[in-house]
Design a protein around this motif. Structure first.
Motif, PDB file in Angstrom:
ATOM      1  N   PRO A  83      -2.518   4.721  -4.982  1.00 44.33           N
ATOM      2  CA  PRO A  83      -3.653   4.042  -4.541  1.00 44.33           C
ATOM      3  C   PRO A  83      -5.080   4.750  -5.084  1.00 44.33           C
ATOM      4  CG  PRO A  83      -2.804   5.175  -2.612  1.00 44.33           C
ATOM      5  CD  PRO A  83      -1.950   5.737  -3.820  1.00 44.33           C
ATOM      6  N   ARG A 113      -4.480   9.244   3.086  1.00 44.82           N
ATOM      7  CA  ARG A 113      -3.293   8.152   3.307  1.00 44.82           C
ATOM      8  C   ARG A 113      -2.754   8.593   4.879  1.00 44.82           C
ATOM      9  NH1 ARG A 113       0.752   6.444  -0.784  1.00 44.82           N
ATOM     10  NH2 ARG A 113       0.290   8.249  -2.112  1.00 44.82           N
ATOM     11  N   ARG A 114      -2.600   9.769   4.924  1.00 49.64           N
ATOM     12  CA  ARG A 114      -2.152  10.279   6.312  1.00 49.64           C
ATOM     13  C   ARG A 114      -3.208   9.731   7.473  1.00 49.64           C
ATOM     14  NH1 ARG A 114      -0.831  14.889   3.883  1.00 49.64           N
ATOM     15  NH2 ARG A 114      -2.545  16.087   4.509  1.00 49.64           N
ATOM     16  N   LEU A 154      -2.822   5.881   7.917  1.00 49.17           N
ATOM     17  CA  LEU A 154      -1.571   5.650   8.625  1.00 49.17           C
ATOM     18  C   LEU A 154      -1.718   6.033  10.202  1.00 49.17           C
ATOM     19  CD1 LEU A 154       1.181   6.500   6.167  1.00 49.17           C
ATOM     20  CD2 LEU A 154       0.574   4.559   6.616  1.00 49.17           C
ATOM     21  N   THR A 159      -6.092  12.008  -1.903  1.00 46.62           N
ATOM     22  CA  THR A 159      -5.368  11.021  -1.581  1.00 46.62           C
ATOM     23  C   THR A 159      -4.414  10.852  -0.571  1.00 46.62           C
ATOM     24  OG1 THR A 159      -5.331  10.231  -4.007  1.00 46.62           O
ATOM     25  CG2 THR A 159      -3.779   9.155  -2.851  1.00 46.62           C
ATOM     26  N   GLU A 160      -3.586  12.204  -0.542  1.00 48.11           N
ATOM     27  CA  GLU A 160      -2.535  12.446   0.397  1.00 48.11           C
ATOM     28  C   GLU A 160      -3.352  12.289   1.799  1.00 48.11           C
ATOM     29  OE1 GLU A 160       0.404  11.405   0.857  1.00 48.11           O
ATOM     30  OE2 GLU A 160       0.238  10.895  -1.498  1.00 48.11           O
ATOM     31  N   CYS A 208      -7.768   3.947  -0.544  1.00 45.58           N
ATOM     32  CA  CYS A 208      -7.350   4.947   0.126  1.00 45.58           C
ATOM     33  C   CYS A 208      -8.401   6.138   0.268  1.00 45.58           C
ATOM     34  CB  CYS A 208      -6.111   5.521  -0.813  1.00 45.58           C
ATOM     35  SG  CYS A 208      -5.039   6.820   0.165  1.00 45.58           S
ATOM     36  N   PHE A 229       0.844  -1.199  -0.197  1.00 43.35           N
ATOM     37  CA  PHE A 229       0.017   0.094   0.014  1.00 43.35           C
ATOM     38  C   PHE A 229       0.968   1.350  -0.089  1.00 43.35           C
ATOM     39  CE2 PHE A 229      -2.162   3.095   2.468  1.00 43.35           C
ATOM     40  CZ  PHE A 229      -3.388   3.481   1.575  1.00 43.35           C
ATOM     41  N   THR A 230       1.930   1.239   0.743  1.00 41.83           N
ATOM     42  CA  THR A 230       2.848   2.439   0.980  1.00 41.83           C
ATOM     43  C   THR A 230       4.150   1.794   1.077  1.00 41.83           C
ATOM     44  OG1 THR A 230       1.258   3.667   2.282  1.00 41.83           O
ATOM     45  CG2 THR A 230       3.488   4.677   2.017  1.00 41.83           C
TER      46      THR A 230
END
Ligand SMILES: C=C(O[C@@H]1C=C(C(=O)O)C=C[C@H]1O)C(=O)O
Length: 352
Positions: free
Chosen positions: A252, A265-266, A269, A261-262, A257, A44-45
Motif C-alpha cells: 500500500p 500498517r501496524r 490495525l 509503511t510497516e 497507509c 488492504f492486508t
C-alpha cells in the motif's frame, strides 16, 4: 453463490461484465498474479477472511452504459460515530507525535440502511455510478470471499496504457469552493507534504526495481466535489520483471497507509475500530481483453443485504486537526453516491 464483476474504465462509455458460476480462486500473494488473467481483487492486508481473489470469468460481456442512467435509494441518514473517530484520531496523533510515523492514513466506516437489492438493481446501481463519475474507474463486484462492493475511484495503482506502465501519487484533499478547481498556489504546506511523501515513496519503490520513471509536474485534480494533488509516473518494465513484483512494491502506498509503511500498517490495525477489508486494497482487470488496469479501492462502499457500509480515510501529519479530518472523511464518503439519482451533467471532455 455465482460471482460477477462489472467495470468501466475512466473516460469510456463501454463497460465489461464478467461472470463465473463456479468457485473463485485466491492467490497467496500478489507476486502470484504474474501470468494469470482475470479480475483481481486485493484487500488492504491479505488474511484468511480477506484473501486476494482472482475472478477468472466463464463469461465475458461487453456493453455500453445507458445514456443518463439513474438509480434511486430511499432517503436515509448515514449512521456514524464521531466519538469513536475522535478516539482513533487521538491514538494516531500519539503515533505521529512520538515519531513512530511521519504520516498515517486514518479511515473509518459509516452505514446506511437500504432495502435488499436484486441483481438487476445492482446493475442499475453500477450504470448510474458510471454516469455520475465519468472520469473514475467504476466497478461493482461480488464474490463469496469479498461480498459485494461498489467502487468509483480516481486513483490508479498500476495500469498499462499507450505502450507504458503508469502509476500516480494522489494525495492532499481540499473541498472545491463553488464547484471550482482549487488553484495550485492555494494548497497548504501540510497538503503538499502529504502528497510529496507519496511521490517520494513511488520513486523509491520503483528505483529499488531499477525503474527510472518519467514524471509529470504535480497538478490539481478535481474529483467530484473535492480536489487532490497528483503526480503521474510512466515507465517500461525491465526485462524479466513481472507485474506482481511492481504491485507488491507499490501497495500500500502512503496515500492509503503511511510512512514508514510497516509502522503505519501496524498503527492502522491497532487504532482503526473497523477492519478495512477490501477498502484501500485494489482491483481491476489483469491481462483481460488485453488489458491490465488496477485501481485503488477508494470512494467505495460494501453493499450488504440490508445496508451500505461506506469507508473513507485521510492522511494525518502531526499538525492535523481532528475536525478538519472528520469533515474530509465525510466529503469522501459522500462521493460514491454523489449525483447518483439525477442524470449526470458532466461531460467526458470536462472535469468530473
Ligand atoms: C484514503 C482516501 O483517499 C486518499 C487519501 C487522500 C488524502 O489523504 O488527502 C487523498 C486521496 C487518496 O489518495 C479515501 O478516499 O478514503
Amino acid at each position: 453463490m455465482p460471482s460477477f464483476a462489472y467495470y468501466r474504465l475512466p473516460g469510456k462509455r463501454s463497460y465489461v461484465r464478467l461472470f463465473r458460476e463456479g468457485a473463485v480462486g485466491t492467490l497467496p500473494s500478489v507476486e502470484e498474479a504474474d501470468g494469470r488473467a482475470g479480475f483481481l481483487i486485493a484487500p488492504f492486508t491479505p488474511n484468511e477472511t480477506t484473501p486476494i481473489v482472482l475472478l477468472e470469468p466463464e463469461e465475458v460481456r461487453e456493453g455500453v452504459v445507458p445514456e443518463g442512467a439513474t438509480f434511486s435509494l430511499p432517503a436515509a441518514q448515514r449512521s456514524e460515530n464521531r466519538e469513536t473517530y475522535g478516539q482513533a484520531f487521538r491514538a494516531m496523533q500519539q503515533v505521529l507525535r512520538t515519531g513512530q510515523c511521519d504520516k498515517v492514513v486514518l479511515a473509518r466506516t459509516a452505514t446506511m440502511p437500504i432495502p435488499p437489492l436484486s441483481n438487476e438493481a445492482l446493475e442499475r446501481f453500477f450504470f448510474a455510478a458510471c454516469a455520475a463519475h465519468p472520469h473514475a474507474f467504476v466497478s461493482l463486484f461480488q464474490t463469496p470471499q469479498t461480498g459485494c462492493w461498489l467502487v468509483a475511484t480516481p486513483e490508479r495503482l498500476l495500469t498499462h496504457e499507450n505502450g507504458a506502465w503508469q502509476t500516480m501519487a494522489l494525495a492532499g484533499t481540499m473541498a472545491c469552493a463553488d464547484g471550482a478547481c482549487v488553484p495550485i498556489n492555494a494548497w497548504s504546506e501540510k497538503n503538499r507534504r502529504e502528497q510529496r511523501l507519496v511521490a517520494q515513496y513511488v520513486r523509491d519503490q520503483l528505483s529499488q526495481l531499477t525503474i527510472e520513471p518519467e514524471e509529470s509536474e504535480t497538478y490539481v485534480r478535481k474529483v467530484g466535489a473535492i480536489c487532490h494533488l497528483e503526480t503521474d509516473f510512466r515507465f517500461l518494465l525491465p526485462e524479466g520483471l513481472g507485474v506482481g513484483a511492481v504491485l507488491s512494491r507499490l501497495h500500500p502506498t502512503p496515500a492509503v497507509c503511511g510512512v514508514p509503511t510497516e509502522s503505519a500498517r501496524r498503527a492502522i490495525l491497532a487504532c482503526e475500530p473497523e477492519p478495512r477489508r477490501y477498502y484501500a486494497g485494489f482491483c481491476g482487470p489483469l491481462n483481460l481483453l488485453h488489458e491490465t488496469r488496477l485501481y485503488v479501492n477508494l470512494r467505495c462502499l460494501e453493499v450488504m443485504p440490508s445496508l451500505l457500509r461506506f469507508h473513507a480515510g485521510g492522511g494525518l501529519l502531526p499538525e492535523s486537526n481532528e475536525e478538519d479530518e472528520w469533515l474530509e472523511t465525510q466529503r469522501k464518503m459522500a462521493a460514491p453516491l454523489e449525483h447518483l439519482t439525477a442524470p449526470s451533467s458532466a461531460t467526458l471532455s470536462g472535469e468530473e
